[in-house]
Design a protein around this motif. Structure first.
Motif, mmCIF file in Angstrom:
data_model
loop_
_atom_site.group_PDB
_atom_site.id
_atom_site.type_symbol
_atom_site.label_atom_id
_atom_site.label_comp_id
_atom_site.label_asym_id
_atom_site.label_seq_id
_atom_site.Cartn_x
_atom_site.Cartn_y
_atom_site.Cartn_z
ATOM 1 N N LYS A 1 0.827 -1.196 0.000
ATOM 2 C CA LYS A 1 0.000 0.000 0.000
ATOM 3 C C LYS A 1 0.865 1.251 0.000
ATOM 4 O O LYS A 1 0.618 2.207 -0.726
ATOM 5 N N LEU A 2 1.904 1.194 0.852
ATOM 6 C CA LEU A 2 2.815 2.328 0.959
ATOM 7 C C LEU A 2 3.487 2.594 -0.375
ATOM 8 O O LEU A 2 3.663 3.732 -0.799
ATOM 9 N N LYS A 3 3.842 1.510 -1.055
ATOM 10 C CA LYS A 3 4.472 1.615 -2.368
ATOM 11 C C LYS A 3 3.538 2.306 -3.353
ATOM 12 O O LYS A 3 3.947 3.123 -4.161
ATOM 13 N N TYR B 1 1.132 4.413 -2.620
ATOM 14 C CA TYR B 1 1.061 5.833 -2.282
ATOM 15 C C TYR B 1 2.269 6.573 -2.847
ATOM 16 O O TYR B 1 2.162 7.662 -3.391
ATOM 17 N N TRP B 2 3.409 5.928 -2.684
ATOM 18 C CA TRP B 2 4.632 6.573 -3.139
ATOM 19 C C TRP B 2 4.605 6.751 -4.657
ATOM 20 O O TRP B 2 4.964 7.813 -5.184
ATOM 21 N N ALA B 3 4.146 5.724 -5.374
ATOM 22 C CA ALA B 3 4.071 5.799 -6.833
ATOM 23 C C ALA B 3 3.145 6.941 -7.247
ATOM 24 O O ALA B 3 3.427 7.694 -8.186
ATOM 25 N N ASP B 4 2.040 7.068 -6.511
ATOM 26 C CA ASP B 4 1.075 8.121 -6.787
ATOM 27 C C ASP B 4 1.717 9.492 -6.605
ATOM 28 O O ASP B 4 1.597 10.376 -7.450
ATOM 29 N N PHE B 5 2.425 9.632 -5.483
ATOM 30 C CA PHE B 5 3.092 10.908 -5.207
ATOM 31 C C PHE B 5 4.150 11.199 -6.267
ATOM 32 O O PHE B 5 4.279 12.307 -6.763
ATOM 33 N N TRP B 6 4.908 10.172 -6.614
ATOM 34 C CA TRP B 6 6.009 10.350 -7.545
ATOM 35 C C TRP B 6 5.500 10.803 -8.910
ATOM 36 O O TRP B 6 6.119 11.609 -9.594
ATOM 37 N N ARG B 7 4.341 10.291 -9.278
ATOM 38 C CA ARG B 7 3.754 10.665 -10.563
ATOM 39 C C ARG B 7 3.406 12.157 -10.580
ATOM 40 O O ARG B 7 3.456 12.804 -11.610
ATOM 41 N N ARG C 1 4.889 14.587 -8.799
ATOM 42 C CA ARG C 1 5.921 15.462 -8.246
ATOM 43 C C ARG C 1 6.104 16.711 -9.101
ATOM 44 O O ARG C 1 6.363 17.793 -8.596
ATOM 45 N N THR D 1 -2.203 13.570 9.034
ATOM 46 C CA THR D 1 -2.533 12.550 8.034
ATOM 47 C C THR D 1 -3.822 11.840 8.391
ATOM 48 O O THR D 1 -4.667 11.588 7.530
#
Lengths: 270, 247
Positions: free
Chosen positions: A6-8, A10-16, A18, A256
């Motif tokens: 799940k954390l991954k 979220y990170w992918a979403d954020f990275w997209r 940026r 959060t």
């Protein structure tokens, strides 16, 4: 295992997104100084003039400032960090509401907006450090090697502000009153942040000494840690490291939680 | 073949609070006096829809029948109150064009801002920049703030940005009603091009002729219910019949 996945995600979403974060910050920056003659110079000039006003007022009061070595730099650090705090939280608070046009039409991770305001405030703060350097040069304040440690209170303060901005922006969607209340609260907080006085010389209220009360204010710790590194050239104490980091962590966790619980309902209220 | 969009029993419920409580005082007053109840309004009720890859899906229905709500639920703007939407692929939403525009910035700056809103990288936008400008035919106005543009010009830019990439799914909400007929033709052309590249398109339109001309499947919504869905001819006939009956 599942939470890691799940954390991954979220990170992918954020990275997209940026680049969106970057573009929003640069938009704010452009719009802030568009059509002003001096432009970015104001980022430096503004805190300089503000501090000049404070300095003029407080040095003319007997008993103020005279017992603090290098009062202008002392004042400037407190002022800059506090401005960072109040700018990021108050701009962050309205960020979700003012992004309503976007949020209603496209999917974007919503926390981008309070985060953007905090980043923007941080950029402004870093720019105004030029003013701080100028004041240090003029007053002949020595440059210590510990300056580099000032990054720690600055970054933890950023996380602290981000947490508060998230919580406030979520609450402001449902109750606009918060916006008015917060400006009063920050003003009150300013007087308890030891910006232009030394808490040791304050008296006491009832059985509590002012110093204890001020010690409960996280901002005081961030400002003090920054002063310790830049002005006094000392290492940060364990207490400072713990309080700065701990407050940031607690703030971002609570922020959060509130944000995540309410974000699906944002579009229905803005 | 698995559906690219699976809408499974989706309901979307709005709280139509008779008075909106925007301040704490009002809220608590209402709470204490027991006035704090909402009228529930279902914009969508138990909608199930499978959209296959490569479909050109049309949504028809009167105003307030839930078409836009359904699109926004698919686009991830709304989270459904019940049921779930599964989307497998990237979405380019064209819901009210120019949503991410800042009117004080120039067209050039807005192209980058809006591109990143859709999740593209600046490098990618760089490489497509000329294409966007060509398509929108606004070469001479690139450094003019958007507030000085006409609405047609804004729509051109927005459509050009949203369709530069080859999204898996393109969601279009009555966008073709803006711009002159030449530009409309150009947009239709572009959508057909995307389709031939395998993009699934969902189109909302009030022009039944347009839906008949472009779509291969149609869903008909009425008061939040899915009244009928299937092949274009059958649904459009029934829809037109019903409209004639009401008129």
């Amino acid at each position: 295992m599942k939470s890691v996945g799940k954390l991954k995600l979220y990170w992918a979403d954020f990275w997209r997104y940026r680049y969106l974060l970057w573009n929003l910050v640069s938009r704010d920056f452009k719009l802030k100084y568009r059509r002003s003659v001096l432009g970015v110079v104001w980022s430096v000039l503004n805190p300089l003039l503000m501090c000049l006003v404070y300095w003029a007022v407080f040095t003319s009061l007997p008993g103020f400032g005279s017992n603090i070595p290098n009062f202008p730099v002392y004042l400037m650090i407190g002022q800059l960090l506090f401005t960072f705090f109040s700018e990021s939280t108050s701009a962050g608070m309205g960020s979700v509401i003012s992004a309503s046009a976007l949020l209603k039409k496209v999917y974007i991770p919503k926390y981008i907006f309070p985060m953007e305001k905090c980043c923007f405030a941080l950029v402004n703060c870093v720019f105004s450090f030029i003013a701080l350097v100028l004041v240090m040069l003029v007053t002949g304040s020595p440059l210590h090697a510990t300056v580099i440690l000032a990054v720690y209170p600055l970054l933890t303060l950023f996380v602290f502000c981000f947490g508060i901005a998230m919580a406030l922006s979520a609450m402001a969607v449902f109750f606009r009153d918060i916006m008015h209340l917060w400006s009063v609260f920050t003003t009150a907080l300013m007087y308890f942040s030891a910006i232009f006085y030394d808490p040791a010389m304050m008296g006491s209220v009832g059985s509590f000494s002012m110093q204890t009360i001020i010690g409960l204010n996280p901002l005081y710790w961030y400002i003090t840690a920054f002063r310790t590194a830049v002005l006094y050239g000392r290492l940060l104490s364990t207490n400072m490291v713990l309080v700065c980091g701990g407050c940031a962590l607690v703030s971002v966790l609570i922020g959060t939680l509130i944000f995540k619980k309410t974000q699906d309902k944002f579009v229905l209220h803005i | 073949m698995e559906p690219i969009i699976k809408v499974d029993n989706v309901s979307m419920c709005f709280n139509l609070s008779t008075e909106k409580h925007e301040s704490l005082k009002e809220y608590f007053l209402a709470l204490v006096q027991g006035r704090l109840h909402y009228d529930e309004f279902y914009a969508l009720r138990d909608i199930s829809l499978d959209i296959m890859p490569g479909d050109f899906y049309g949504l028809v229905g009167l105003n307030g029948s839930g078409k836009s709500t359904l699109l926004k639920t698919i686009a991830g703007v709304y989270k459904p109150s019940a049921g779930c939407v599964t989307v497998r692929g990237s979405i380019a939403p064209l819901i009210e064009l120019g949503a991410g525009f800042d009117m004080d910035l120039t067209a050039r700056e807005n192209i980058y801002l809006n591109g990143t809103v859709l999740g593209y990288s600046p490098k990618y936008i760089d490489s497509k920049f000329d294409e966007i400008v060509d398509f929108s035919e606004l070469q001479d106005f690139l450094d003019v703030p958007l507030k000085n543009y006409s609405s047609g010009m804004v729509a051109r830019i927005a459509f050009a940005i949203a369709t530069i990439t080859k999204p898996d799914i393109l969601i279009a909400d009555e966008i073709l009603s803006v711009g002159d007929f030449l530009f409309q033709q150009k947009c239709e052309q572009r959508m057909k091009e995307l389709m031939s590249g395998g993009t699934t398109v969902i189109l909302v339109s009030h022009s039944i002729e347009q839906v008949e001309r472009m779509c291969n499947k149609v869903a008909w919504l009425s008061h939040g219910h899915l009244k009928m869905n299937g092949d274009t001819t059958a649904v459009c006939e029934a829809y037109k019949q019903a409209q004639r009956g009401e008129a």
